[in-house]
Design an enzyme around this catalytic site. Structure first.
Site, PDB file in Angstrom:
ATOM      1  N   CYS A  85      -3.361   2.230  12.224  1.00 56.10           N
ATOM      2  CA  CYS A  85      -3.548   2.592  13.023  1.00 56.10           C
ATOM      3  C   CYS A  85      -3.424   1.829  14.649  1.00 56.10           C
ATOM      4  CB  CYS A  85      -3.939   3.734  13.825  1.00 56.10           C
ATOM      5  SG  CYS A  85      -6.050   3.490  13.794  1.00 56.10           S
ATOM      6  N   CYS A 414     -13.343  -3.900  32.209  1.00 58.32           N
ATOM      7  CA  CYS A 414     -12.993  -3.293  31.135  1.00 58.32           C
ATOM      8  C   CYS A 414     -12.499  -5.164  30.835  1.00 58.32           C
ATOM      9  CB  CYS A 414     -12.571  -2.318  31.162  1.00 58.32           C
ATOM     10  SG  CYS A 414     -10.783  -1.711  31.649  1.00 58.32           S
TER      11      CYS A 414
END
Length: 461
Positions: A85, A414
């Site tokens: 993933c 972020c």
């Protein structure tokens, strides 16, 4: 960019490679006669045989054929899905090494992009690297009434089935199992990106870690779902702390997960959580930091940087549901929050009322336009909180902040690259970056948060 002799390297070649660095996405990087070769699932210090799967003019991409000698920082991944993933780039690396890399990445951005002579003071590590996310959005595929929910493979829209992700709370896996039974019983179809047909697009969960309240949301390409009562019943059987079941309507042919409109089919429109002693309600579309314990540490650092005395006007741009500003509201004269999402602003107003905060106002507007409105109203902030999305602040917003001339700016970021870019812009506007702290908000992934204190240059005030 590679500028040297043309390296004789082709697709399907096998080469020996020393991994000596990481990209911002967590891929290992080695050099072959000066040419950068990127290899997923590697750790600095690894010596490997790399099988070349792509050769471009200036770089190559490989995959591990064999690990000749592992790095001292390499560990066995504890997740069977991590290599497929691509979400947890650092499951094969010790946590200490991960923290060192993230701190160096922030400092590299400050120096290389921001051209700043300052380094982050520290990186605040997480107490737990597992089951910390309070939100999960699972893309889905349904074949012969069987639901496959998980996450997209690295740089693709191919779903890797994974209901028991180690980053998510264990309740979310139980919620997926409830959706599996409903899909089979109700003959539900999944959304097809190519045709725009099919009903179920994503399954979405939120959890209040301090309250244990849960929200389950079906993102649908329609206005309703079949056998809604059955879905509610199945969810309640699996999730005793369920407080809300919501349908999010997204009929647009887009890869944006959530639509603008939601409707509650059971329970409350929101769930609640506690941060630094304050209670907050959270809607499906509202921004809310995904790691509860690290969020509190981040906000504590932001509050310390703000150095509040009780006499300040505090402007919280990109305020979301008001979390940062409201945790500081009892230490300021006035709090003003600005956010573009109407539902989040409504939540912020409710959150202020829930906590008995009467010295706040919230404005629904784009951050730059909202700041301009305050300027026209004559509201002059002493301190500005910036908490922008990953792309950082628009130039127009930074221009408006400069015109407001606050004494301090506390910037929560972020993405260290856009943070560094904006800090350089602010430096050219006579704002000096005084301190930076990195925060590991997303353990085992390549993302890292940072908070910076920026002071107005007193010499030129």
């Amino acid at each position: 960019m590679f500028r040297g002799k043309i390296v004789e390297l082709s697709k399907n070649d096998n080469i020996e490679l020393n991994i000596d660095a990481l990209t911002s996405e967590g891929s290992g990087v080695g050099r072959y006669d000066g040419l950068a070769v990127f290899v997923n699932d590697t750790v600095p210090g690894d010596r490997i045989i790399a099988h070349i799967i792509k050769r471009s003019k200036n770089y190559a991409i490989g995959k591990i054929d064999k690990v000749i000698s592992p790095s001292s920082s390499r560990i066995e991944s504890d997740c069977p899905y991590s290599q497929k993933c691509g979400g947890c780039s650092f499951r094969n690396m010790t946590y200490d090494e991960e923290l060192k890399y993230k701190l160096s990445r922030v400092n590299d951005s400050l120096e290389r992009i921001g051209h700043l002579d300052i380094k982050a003071e520290e990186i605040i590590s997480a107490e737990s690297v597992d089951h910390y996310r309070n939100k999960a959005q699972y893309p889905v595929s349904i074949c012969d009434s069987e639901l496959f929910a998980g996450f997209y493979a690295y740089k693709s829209h191919r779903i890797i089935p994974c209901s028991d992700c180690r980053l998510q709370p264990e309740e979310f896996e139980q919620g997926i199992k409830a959706f599996e039974k409903w899909v089979e019983a109700a003959d539900v179809t999944s959304y097809d990106e190519n045709t725009g047909r099919g009903l179920l697009r994503h399954i979405y969960f939120r959890k209040g870690f301090a309250t244990n309240e849960l929200m389950a949301c079906a993102v649908i390409n329609g206005d309703s779902i079949p056998k809604a009562d059955l879905l509610i019943e199945l969810l309640l059987e699996r999730l005793p702390n369920l407080k809300s079941v919501v349908l999010n309507i997204n009929k647009n042919k887009t890869n944006v997960i959530l639509g603008k409109n939601s409707k509650t089919i059971w329970g409350s429109d929101t769930i609640s959580d506690m941060l630094l002693g304050k209670r907050f309600v959270i809607s499906p579309n509202s921004f809310y930091q995904v790691n509860h314990s690290q969020c509190e540490r981040l906000y504590e650092k932001a509050r310390k940087y703000a150095g509040l005395t009780g006499n300040e006007v505090l402007l919280d741009l990109y305020c979301g549901v008001g979390t940062i500003g409201l945790t500081m509201a009892d230490r300021v004269k006035q709090l003003v929050g600005i956010e573009i999402i109407p539902q989040a602003i409504e939540n912020a107003k409710i959150n202020a009322e829930l906590n008995g905060i009467t010295n706040s106002k919230f404005i629904c507007a784009d951050a730059a336009k909202g700041a301009d409105l305050l300027k026209k109203e004559g509201i002059k902030p002493d301190i500005v909180i910036l908490d922008p999305p990953r792309k950082g602040c628009d130039k127009a917003l930074l221009d408006t902040v400069e015109q407001m001339s606050p004494k301090k700016i506390v910037y929560v970021s972020c993405d260290s690259a856009t943070l560094a870019r904006d800090l350089e812009i602010l430096k050219n506007k006579d704002y000096i970056t005084q301190s930076v702290t990195a925060v590991d908000m997303f353990p085992r992934t390549p993302h890292v948060e940072a908070v910076a204190l920026i002071i107005k240059n007193k010499v030129n005030r």
